[in-house]
Design an enzyme around this catalytic site. Structure first.
Site, PDB file in Angstrom:
ATOM      1  N   ASN A 190       0.821  -1.205   0.000  1.00 38.88           N
ATOM      2  CA  ASN A 190       0.000   0.000   0.000  1.00 38.88           C
ATOM      3  C   ASN A 190       0.860   1.261   0.000  1.00 38.88           C
ATOM      4  O   ASN A 190       0.582   2.219  -0.723  1.00 38.88           O
ATOM      5  CB  ASN A 190      -0.935   0.014   1.221  1.00 38.88           C
ATOM      6  CG  ASN A 190      -2.206  -0.781   0.986  1.00 38.88           C
ATOM      7  OD1 ASN A 190      -2.648  -0.947  -0.152  1.00 38.88           O
ATOM      8  ND2 ASN A 190      -2.802  -1.268   2.059  1.00 38.88           N
ATOM      9  N   GLU A 225      -5.978  -7.545   5.330  1.00 35.92           N
ATOM     10  CA  GLU A 225      -5.399  -8.519   4.408  1.00 35.92           C
ATOM     11  C   GLU A 225      -5.466  -9.945   4.954  1.00 35.92           C
ATOM     12  O   GLU A 225      -4.724 -10.820   4.513  1.00 35.92           O
ATOM     13  CB  GLU A 225      -3.941  -8.157   4.108  1.00 35.92           C
ATOM     14  CG  GLU A 225      -2.973  -8.275   5.276  1.00 35.92           C
ATOM     15  CD  GLU A 225      -2.911  -7.046   6.157  1.00 35.92           C
ATOM     16  OE1 GLU A 225      -1.922  -6.899   6.897  1.00 35.92           O
ATOM     17  OE2 GLU A 225      -3.851  -6.236   6.111  1.00 35.92           O
TER      18      GLU A 225
END
Length: 317
Positions: A190, A225
């Site tokens: 990210n 995640e």
């Protein structure tokens, strides 16, 4: 609109035709108006497809003897049976205004005659729109339990599924295993490539997981995640094989990010249901196994039998 297709070779319906209303039928159905009125009313009392077909099956016996019916909708993964399957059958495709609503089979030990097929088609005109409404309700309910980004089940769906599967496993004494999966170093993806790229990674991960598990297995996004896989009927050794297949498949993914290639890997914890487990204890043990996998260097599968091994302390993501 009801479209009757060819039978299994034993019933007498062979031609292709579209039934849009009772008045178009030939021969005409021999149905009492009060039967159709009562059937239509009862079919409006539920949006549950299982109950809807139960009502339909019970009520049509007054007009035509049928041993059983089976409903199938592949896109929604629905297969519902009432009664029993017999030697002869006739197959109808349910459709309205271009919307496919499934396939319905009628089963009987003797052949269906033409006037009986006309009665079936007349009865089906009362079922089409209730089935359409039930399918829309089913789709809305499914969406409420689905993660909008990845399409996997969400936390609410996981809670419901685990409670049900644990109960079934204990009742029928079959195995149940759980995998907890965490993408390694996801925060760095990210930070380096952006959240849009991170979203694509999560979507690709779920597709990868889906290609590795069985049709009876269920995947859920646990948060961020992390993902949970519920493996119904899977022993510890079977769950380990599936976990390794997922790990290798994720490691083999090649994705292009804004700053170059993205190399993925995942850590997995693998546990199997114990007799005294409930939902929370099973998830807790899966989390412990996952923590051990991350502590052991990541990109690995740790089963609960490995938890007593000496492992180095975990590194922060």
């Amino acid at each position: 609109m009801v479209s009757p297709l060819h039978s299994n070779g034993r019933a007498e319906l062979r031609d292709e035709k579209i039934v849009t209303s009772i008045g178009d039928l030939a021969p005409r159905p021999d149905l009492r108006p009060e039967l159709l009125l009562r059937l239509s009313g009862k079919l409006q009392t539920t949006l549950e497809l299982q109950q809807l077909l139960e009502i339909f099956f019970d009520e049509i016996q007054q007009a035509i003897l049928v041993d059983g019916i089976t409903f199938h909708h592949a896109n929604n993964g629905l297969h519902i049976s009432q009664g029993k399957q017999s030697q002869h059958s006739v197959h109808y495709r349910l459709q309205t205004q271009g919307d496919y609503m499934g396939d319905l089979n009628f089963h009987r030990s003797t052949r269906f005659r033409e006037h009986e097929l006309a009665n079936i088609e007349g009865l089906l005109t009362t079922l089409v729109y209730p089935v359409r409404n039930a399918l829309r309700y089913h789709s809305a309910l499914a969406a409420a339990f689905r993660d909008p980004l990845t399409g996997a089940g969400n936390r609410a769906a996981l809670d419901r599924t685990l409670v049900r599967e644990i109960e079934l496993s204990k009742r029928h004494q079959h195995a149940l295993s759980l995998l907890m999966i965490d993408l390694d170093w996801f925060k760095q993806i990210n930070d380096k490539h952006g959240h849009s790229c991170g979203d694509k990674v999560l979507q690709q991960t779920v597709e990868c997981i889906s290609s590795c598990i069985r049709q009876t297995d269920m995947s859920f996004r646990y948060g961020g995640e992390e993902f949970i896989i519920v493996l119904s009927g899977a022993s510890a050794s079977g769950a380990l094989r599936i976990a390794e297949r997922i790990r290798i498949s994720i490691e083999a993914l090649r994705l292009q990010g804004s700053q170059g290639d993205i190399q993925l890997s995942a850590s997995l914890g693998c546990v199997t249901l114990h007799g005294d487990d409930d939902k929370d204890s099973l998830l807790h043990r899966a989390d412990e196994a996952l923590y051990a996998a991350k502590s052991g260097g990541r990109n690995r599968v740790i089963c609960e039998t490995d938890l007593h091994s000496e492992l180095p302390p975990a590194k922060a993501d």
